[in-house]
Design an enzyme around this catalytic site. Structure first.
Site, short mmCIF file in Angstrom:
data_model
loop_
_atom_site.label_atom_id
_atom_site.label_comp_id
_atom_site.label_asym_id
_atom_site.label_seq_id
_atom_site.Cartn_x
_atom_site.Cartn_y
_atom_site.Cartn_z
CB SER A 38 5.62 7.12 -1.97
OG SER A 38 6.54 8.06 -2.51
CB SER A 76 8.38 7.33 -4.94
OG SER A 76 8.36 6.36 -3.92
CE LYS A 80 5.34 11.44 -3.14
NZ LYS A 80 6.57 10.66 -3.45
N1 GLN Z 1 9.29 2.11 -2.38
C1 GLN Z 1 10.49 2.66 -1.84
C2 GLN Z 1 10.35 2.81 -0.34
O1 GLN Z 1 9.39 2.37 0.16
C3 GLN Z 1 10.81 3.97 -2.49
C4 GLN Z 1 9.98 5.07 -2.01
C5 GLN Z 1 10.32 6.38 -2.63
O2 GLN Z 1 10.97 6.45 -3.68
N2 GLN Z 1 9.92 7.44 -1.96
O3 GLN Z 1 11.17 3.33 0.32
#
Ligand code: GLN
Length: 497
Positions: free
Chosen positions: A155, A179, A80
């Site tokens: 994400s 995410s 990532k």
């Molecule tokens: N979807 C969540 C957010 O937008 C979690 C994102 C994540 O785990 N980085 O914050």
């Protein structure tokens, strides 16, 4: 499709160690696959062909010299783009970091390299890991290999899509609110959020420091366990790193036994707003665990209903502070520096041009929640809710060994469907967020396709902090039973490619 890219990480490592195939051949097969399909998938922001082949050559040289190879040596991985990689671009999905070449490796990056794992490149993600669909990336969305018109989750959508598209057998994600697990669920892959503090955050570009956690992604539970053990462990460079032994996760994944294990079904997760096919596969998984000898009970965690609002105060608050470092002076983009403007003006123009809409929304939310007049009402209250959620977990884990729920309320939704509706987007993480707030460990494991749309469904398994091996015990048992049932693993091919 080359047979080399179909193998699990464990199989590939064994074949490389036995000299049946070279690490260079394995790397090349995956680079060829990326070249063939990634224009459609857009899982990678940067492919490091030279670096990958050099790493593979080093593994082959080690083997030729008779040196011992680690359990994942020669296995390719998709990283990532939120972990720094020395000499290789790192953007966190943001324009503000375009062109930035980190001068150092994250601890996680270093551990991958030391393990002989071959890093193929950096994967697409929502900007600064804010999102559930990868549509917030400044570099365009990633497609879900099951249906390219749908989101691969976020994400870490790039990492999950790379696995499902057979571009890599291993990937790394970060999980601040879901995410790793939500992209795993909607792509039919395995994703694990380790206990907070057990995988180093040094070199992980911060979104919300008290929640961010790097972790393993793979197509099988055993592969995730092997990768988890490779990246975990105390790091003096991370002040929140826990100095505790790495849990026996590979052993648990091999044992795959739930006999006598107490499994709690979280009562609050299910019902209205949950897709019928998701609930059907979830209930079947619970019955499966029962048939494998687990003792299943219902558990109530009443404060979980407040997890989402608490998270959307705490995470933006921390983000507003963390993102202050992008001031146009230190990294990446700089706009308007023509000699006529002050440093403040250049900073403002750069942040205006470099940050996307969701990032700006969160910075505004966060600075508001932290402002002197509102701090107690918003940030302070959210922290109290966080404590209540932690207590719900403590009470539950007094009665059961693990908790289970669906990973996400729905399967992969169409790209664009929730792009203009932040609230709908935030709901994707309804079931995953409590574990981030409490800091414990959790996994998403594929449990079949929803009958109404033939898209993957994930089962979430939640374990106490520093008991991550239980995830693998349960996840591997479910995986093995379902593979027996279908006669093949869920992810036999990337259906849309
Ligand atoms: N979807 C969540 C957010 O937008 C979690 C994102 C994540 O785990 N980085 O914050």
């Amino acid at each position: 499709m080359s047979e080399l890219i179909k193998k699990t990480a464990a199989e590939t490592a064994a074949a490389v160690a036995a000299g049946e195939v070279s690490a260079v051949e394995v790397a090349q097969a995956h680079l060829d696959r990326i070249a063939a399909v990634d224009e459609k998938v857009n899982a990678f922001l940067h492919v490091d062909t030279e670096g990958a082949l050099a790493a593979a050559r080093a593994v082959d040289a080690k083997r030729a010299a008779g040196e011992e190879l680690g359990p994942l040596a020669g296995v390719p991985l998709a990283l990532k783009d939120v972990f720094t990689t020395r000499g290789v671009p790192t953007t966190a999905g943001s324009k503000i970091l375009e062109g930035w070449i980190p001068p150092y490796d994250a601890t996680l990056t270093r551990r991958l390299k030391d393990a002989g794992i071959v890093i193929l490149g950096k994967t697409n993600m929502d900007e600064f890991a804010m999102g559930s669909s990868t549509e917030n990336s400044a570099y365009g969305p990633t497609g879900n290999p099951w249906d390219l018109t749908r989101i691969p989750g976020g994400s870490g959508g790039g990492s999950a899509a790379a696995l499902a598209a057979y571009e890599a057998p291993l990937a790394i994600g970060t999980d601040t609110g879901g995410s790793i697990r939500q992209p795993g669920a909607v792509t039919g892959t395995v994703g694990v959020k380790p206990t907070y503090g057990t995988v180093s955050r040094y070199g992980l570009i911060a979104f919300s420091s008290s929640l961010d956690q790097g972790g393993p992604c793979a197509r099988t539970v055993l592969d995730a366990a092997l990768l988890h053990e490779a990246i975990a462990g105390h790091d003096p460079l991370d002040s929140t790193s826990i100095d505790a032994p790495v849990r026996p996760m590979v052993e648990a994944a091999r044992r795959a036994d739930v006999k006598g294990l107490r499994v709690g079904v979280v009562k609050e997760f299910g019902g209205e707003g949950y897709q019928a096919g998701v609930m059907q596969r979830f209930h079947e998984s619970v019955e499966l665990l029962r048939s494998l000898g687990a003792e299943v009970v219902e558990v109530s965690c009443p404060s979980f209903s407040y997890a989402l609002p608490a998270y959307y105060l705490i995470a933006p608050s921390e983000a507003s502070s963390n993102l202050a470092r992008f001031d146009a002076m230190r990294y990446g983009l700089r706009v308007g520096d023509d000699g006529s403007r002050s440093a403040e003006e250049v900073t403002a123009l750069t942040r205006e041009a470099g940050f996307g809409a969701e990032v700006k929304r969160r910075i505004m939310l966060g600075t508001y929640a932290l402002s002197s007049g509102y701090y107690d009402a918003y940030y302070g209250s959210a922290q109290k809710v966080r404590t209540l959620i932690t207590r719900d977990f403590e009470r539950a884990f007094g009665d059961v060994d693990v908790l289970v729920s669906p990973t996400t309320p729905t399967t992969a939704f169409p790209i664009g469907e929730r792009a203009d509706d932040p609230m709908a987007m935030y709901l994707a993480d309804l079931c995953t967020i409590p574990s981030n707030l409490a800091g414990n460990s959790a996994m998403s494991v594929p449990v079949g396709l929803a009958p109404e749309d033939n898209l993957p469904v994930g089962l979430q398994i939640i374990a106490p902090a520093l008991a991550d091996e239980r995830l693998y015990l349960v996840g591997a048992a479910v995986e093995a039973a379902l593979n027996d049932k279908w006669g093949h693993p869920l992810l036999e091919e990337a259906p849309a490619l």
